[in-house]
Design an enzyme around this catalytic site. Structure first.
Site, PDB file in Angstrom:
ATOM      1  N   GLY A  12       0.801  -1.225   0.000  1.00 48.91           N
ATOM      2  CA  GLY A  12       0.000   0.000   0.000  1.00 48.91           C
ATOM      3  C   GLY A  12       0.832   1.272   0.000  1.00 48.91           C
ATOM      4  N   ASN A 126      19.461   2.768  -3.665  1.00 52.55           N
ATOM      5  CA  ASN A 126      18.829   3.317  -4.865  1.00 52.55           C
ATOM      6  C   ASN A 126      18.908   2.283  -5.982  1.00 52.55           C
ATOM      7  OD1 ASN A 126      18.241   4.887  -7.308  1.00 52.55           O
ATOM      8  ND2 ASN A 126      18.282   6.625  -5.910  1.00 52.55           N
ATOM      9  N   HIS A 157      14.354  15.433  -0.785  1.00 48.89           N
ATOM     10  CA  HIS A 157      13.239  14.504  -0.976  1.00 48.89           C
ATOM     11  C   HIS A 157      11.934  15.136  -0.492  1.00 48.89           C
ATOM     12  CE1 HIS A 157      16.418  11.441  -1.315  1.00 48.89           C
ATOM     13  NE2 HIS A 157      15.520  10.724  -1.965  1.00 48.89           N
ATOM     14  N   HIS A 158      10.853  14.478  -0.834  1.00 49.74           N
ATOM     15  CA  HIS A 158       9.485  14.840  -0.431  1.00 49.74           C
ATOM     16  C   HIS A 158       9.331  14.912   1.099  1.00 49.74           C
ATOM     17  CE1 HIS A 158       8.810  10.543   0.597  1.00 49.74           C
ATOM     18  NE2 HIS A 158       9.663  10.329  -0.403  1.00 49.74           N
ATOM     19  N   LYS A 161       9.239  11.661   3.720  1.00 51.65           N
ATOM     20  CA  LYS A 161      10.376  10.761   3.950  1.00 51.65           C
ATOM     21  C   LYS A 161      10.760  10.759   5.427  1.00 51.65           C
ATOM     22  CE  LYS A 161      14.853   9.380   2.089  1.00 51.65           C
ATOM     23  NZ  LYS A 161      14.469   7.962   2.109  1.00 51.65           N
TER      24      LYS A 161
HETATM   25  N1  LIG Z   1      16.198   1.853  -2.974  1.00 59.16           N
HETATM   26  C1  LIG Z   1      15.415   2.627  -3.729  1.00 59.16           C
HETATM   27  O1  LIG Z   1      15.597   2.759  -4.946  1.00 59.16           O
HETATM   28  C2  LIG Z   1      14.266   3.320  -3.087  1.00 59.16           C
HETATM   29  C3  LIG Z   1      14.073   3.192  -1.748  1.00 59.16           C
HETATM   30  N2  LIG Z   1      12.999   3.739  -1.149  1.00 59.16           N
HETATM   31  C4  LIG Z   1      12.826   3.415   0.262  1.00 59.16           C
HETATM   32  O2  LIG Z   1      11.753   2.493   0.367  1.00 59.16           O
HETATM   33  C5  LIG Z   1      11.108   2.663   1.607  1.00 59.16           C
HETATM   34  C6  LIG Z   1       9.620   2.863   1.392  1.00 59.16           C
HETATM   35  O3  LIG Z   1       9.400   4.080   0.725  1.00 59.16           O
HETATM   36  P1  LIG Z   1       7.921   4.567   0.370  1.00 59.16           P
HETATM   37  O4  LIG Z   1       7.218   3.554  -0.468  1.00 59.16           O
HETATM   38  O5  LIG Z   1       8.049   5.941  -0.115  1.00 59.16           O
HETATM   39  O6  LIG Z   1       7.269   4.587   1.840  1.00 59.16           O
HETATM   40  P2  LIG Z   1       5.743   4.369   2.275  1.00 59.16           P
HETATM   41  O7  LIG Z   1       5.651   4.810   3.696  1.00 59.16           O
HETATM   42  O8  LIG Z   1       4.840   4.956   1.268  1.00 59.16           O
HETATM   43  O9  LIG Z   1       5.559   2.766   2.202  1.00 59.16           O
HETATM   44  C7  LIG Z   1       6.051   1.862   3.145  1.00 59.16           C
HETATM   45  C8  LIG Z   1       5.056   0.740   3.239  1.00 59.16           C
HETATM   46  O10 LIG Z   1       5.600  -0.329   4.001  1.00 59.16           O
HETATM   47  C9  LIG Z   1       4.555  -0.805   4.830  1.00 59.16           C
HETATM   48  N3  LIG Z   1       5.046  -1.610   5.928  1.00 59.16           N
HETATM   49  C10 LIG Z   1       5.535  -1.221   7.117  1.00 59.16           C
HETATM   50  N4  LIG Z   1       5.809  -2.310   7.869  1.00 59.16           N
HETATM   51  C11 LIG Z   1       5.495  -3.393   7.125  1.00 59.16           C
HETATM   52  C12 LIG Z   1       5.522  -4.798   7.353  1.00 59.16           C
HETATM   53  N5  LIG Z   1       5.921  -5.321   8.507  1.00 59.16           N
HETATM   54  N6  LIG Z   1       5.097  -5.621   6.372  1.00 59.16           N
HETATM   55  C13 LIG Z   1       4.646  -5.129   5.209  1.00 59.16           C
HETATM   56  N7  LIG Z   1       4.590  -3.806   4.945  1.00 59.16           N
HETATM   57  C14 LIG Z   1       5.015  -2.951   5.887  1.00 59.16           C
HETATM   58  C15 LIG Z   1       3.829   0.454   5.255  1.00 59.16           C
HETATM   59  O11 LIG Z   1       2.564   0.119   5.789  1.00 59.16           O
HETATM   60  P3  LIG Z   1       1.871   1.105   6.900  1.00 59.16           P
HETATM   61  O12 LIG Z   1       1.824   2.444   6.278  1.00 59.16           O
HETATM   62  O13 LIG Z   1       0.530   0.469   7.112  1.00 59.16           O
HETATM   63  O14 LIG Z   1       2.776   1.044   8.101  1.00 59.16           O
HETATM   64  C16 LIG Z   1       3.750   1.188   3.939  1.00 59.16           C
HETATM   65  O15 LIG Z   1       2.651   0.764   3.164  1.00 59.16           O
HETATM   66  C17 LIG Z   1      11.817   3.809   2.306  1.00 59.16           C
HETATM   67  O16 LIG Z   1      12.808   3.281   3.166  1.00 59.16           O
HETATM   68  C18 LIG Z   1      12.464   4.556   1.148  1.00 59.16           C
HETATM   69  O17 LIG Z   1      13.586   5.298   1.531  1.00 59.16           O
HETATM   70  C19 LIG Z   1      12.081   4.456  -1.833  1.00 59.16           C
HETATM   71  C20 LIG Z   1      12.233   4.658  -3.166  1.00 59.16           C
HETATM   72  C21 LIG Z   1      13.345   4.102  -3.904  1.00 59.16           C
HETATM   73  O1  LIG Z   2      12.188   7.707   0.336  1.00 61.70           O
HETATM   74  C1  LIG Z   2      12.281   7.922  -0.888  1.00 61.70           C
HETATM   75  O2  LIG Z   2      11.362   8.442  -1.537  1.00 61.70           O
HETATM   76  C2  LIG Z   2      13.514   7.532  -1.573  1.00 61.70           C
HETATM   77  N1  LIG Z   2      14.375   6.859  -0.894  1.00 61.70           N
HETATM   78  C3  LIG Z   2      15.614   6.351  -1.357  1.00 61.70           C
HETATM   79  C4  LIG Z   2      16.749   6.960  -0.567  1.00 61.70           C
HETATM   80  O3  LIG Z   2      16.645   7.048   0.672  1.00 61.70           O
HETATM   81  O4  LIG Z   2      17.745   7.337  -1.155  1.00 61.70           O
HETATM   82  C5  LIG Z   2      15.779   6.422  -2.843  1.00 61.70           C
HETATM   83  C6  LIG Z   2      15.095   7.560  -3.535  1.00 61.70           C
HETATM   84  O5  LIG Z   2      15.926   8.683  -3.498  1.00 61.70           O
HETATM   85  C7  LIG Z   2      13.702   7.835  -3.007  1.00 61.70           C
END
Ligand SMILES: NC(=O)C1=CN([C@@H]2O[C@H](COP(=O)(O)OP(=O)(O)OC[C@H]3O[C@@H](n4cnc5c(N)ncnc54)[C@H](OP(=O)(O)O)[C@@H]3O)[C@@H](O)[C@H]2O)C=CC1
Ligand SMILES: O=C(O)C1=N[C@H](C(=O)O)C[C@H](O)C1
Length: 271
Positions: A12, A126, A157-158, A161
């Site tokens: 989600g 990333n 970032h947004h 975060k």
């Molecule tokens: N490596 C990369 O290229 C990238 C990394 N990221 C990283 O990815 C992560 C997520 O980012 P983003 O999608 O923006 O964050 P969000 O907060 O939108 O999404 C995180 C999701 O994980 C869920 N979650 C938390 N605990 C659990 C669990 N135990 N089991 C299953 N789901 C769980 C949350 O649910 P709930 O809200 O119900 O707690 C939420 O739906 C961050 O750490 C971000 O920095 C993001 C973009 C790119």
């Molecule tokens: O939280 C994000 O959105 C992102 N997280 C990753 C990070 O911590 O670098 C990757 C990307 O920049 C988006």
């Protein structure tokens, strides 16, 4: 080869929904499961509908192990505690675990490395091609320049975060430290406030900006005497991360257990 069955955890979330859409577009991949934590409003909903697609028939569950045993891989953009727990479960189920989550502690990193003794884990702060190429360039530039050039990593970032500095900023800082042949733990400077004194040569500085809906922007600055080199990446759409994560899952299929990076997936090791 048969379609690769993937589970999306954090279904989600911003990235979870993006990954579900990317899987739906890939003919060689199929969504086999979708997870959210216990108590989440999304449990029991159709994963496709969550992502703005027609129903997929996959219902979001809060039982990751049951989903993992019926899959070949899991794509994980969640929170550190969840990714550490998922690493153990993915190792138990012998499936590929792609970790995009950021903000891990040193202790979390150790637990993930332990799980990777039994499972294929691809982990990167990333997943995009552009940032991993940038990291390779940063390493090369840092290797070429001496400490007369001050290195600073700036990221934005947004406003949703929750970790800082970003995983990408740390990845780029690590690339700079590797290029220079020094330890990031010993040379990284993560906060400056008040009467700090002059900058010490050899430091690798980090600055964090948060606001609006910025997907992700990173600048690595090499500031030398009377000249400055800046290497930058601007993410315009989260699809670049989901594409990389799916490439990592495909690459990991059938590989021997270990902790791999996107540089391995993209063949950037000797760049
Ligand atoms: N490596 C990369 O290229 C990238 C990394 N990221 C990283 O990815 C992560 C997520 O980012 P983003 O999608 O923006 O964050 P969000 O907060 O939108 O999404 C995180 C999701 O994980 C869920 N979650 C938390 N605990 C659990 C669990 N135990 N089991 C299953 N789901 C769980 C949350 O649910 P709930 O809200 O119900 O707690 C939420 O739906 C961050 O750490 C971000 O920095 C993001 C973009 C790119
Ligand atoms: O939280 C994000 O959105 C992102 N997280 C990753 C990070 O911590 O670098 C990757 C990307 O920049 C988006």
């Amino acid at each position: 080869m048969t379609q690769m069955r993937l589970v999306v955890v954090g279904a989600g979330g911003r990235m979870g929904r993006t990954v579900i859409r990317a899987v739906a577009e890939a003919p060689d991949l199929v969504l086999a499961g979708a997870c959210e934590p216990e108590g989440s409003e999304f449990v029991g909903r159709d994963a496709g509908e969550l992502a703005g697609l027609p129903p997929t028939g996959i219902t979001v569950t809060d039982d990751p192990l049951a989903a993992f045993v019926a899959a070949d891989g899991v794509i994980d953009f969640t929170v550190p505690a969840a990714s550490v727990a998922h690493a153990g479960l993915a190792a138990q189920a012998r499936i590929v675990h792609v970790i995009g989550t950021t903000g891990f502690s040193a202790e979390d990193e150790e637990k993930i490395a332990a799980a990777a003794r039994h499972a294929v884990i691809v982990k990167s702060g990333n997943m995009s091609l552009g940032v991993n190429l940038l990291a390779a360039l940063v390493k090369r530039v840092a290797r070429t320049l001496d400490e007369g050039f001050d290195i600073e990593v700036v990221e934005m970032h947004h406003n949703r975060k929750i970790d800082a500095p970003s995983g990408t900023a740390l990845l780029l800082g690590q690339a700079a430290a590797d290029g220079r042949g020094v330890s990031l733990a010993e040379n990284g400077v993560f906060t400056r406030h008040g009467f700090t004194g002059a900058r010490e040569a050899g430091q690798i500085g980090f600055a964090t900006l948060r606001g609006g809906t910025v997907v992700g922007e990173h600048n690595v600055i090499f500031a030398g005497p009377h000249e400055r080199i800046e290497l930058a990446h601007k993410a315009e759409d989260r699809g670049i991360f989901s594409r990389g994560a799916l490439a990592a899952a495909r690459w990991g299929r059938g590989r021997k257990p270990g902790l791999y990076s996107m540089a391995d997936v993209l063949g950037l090791g000797d760049f």
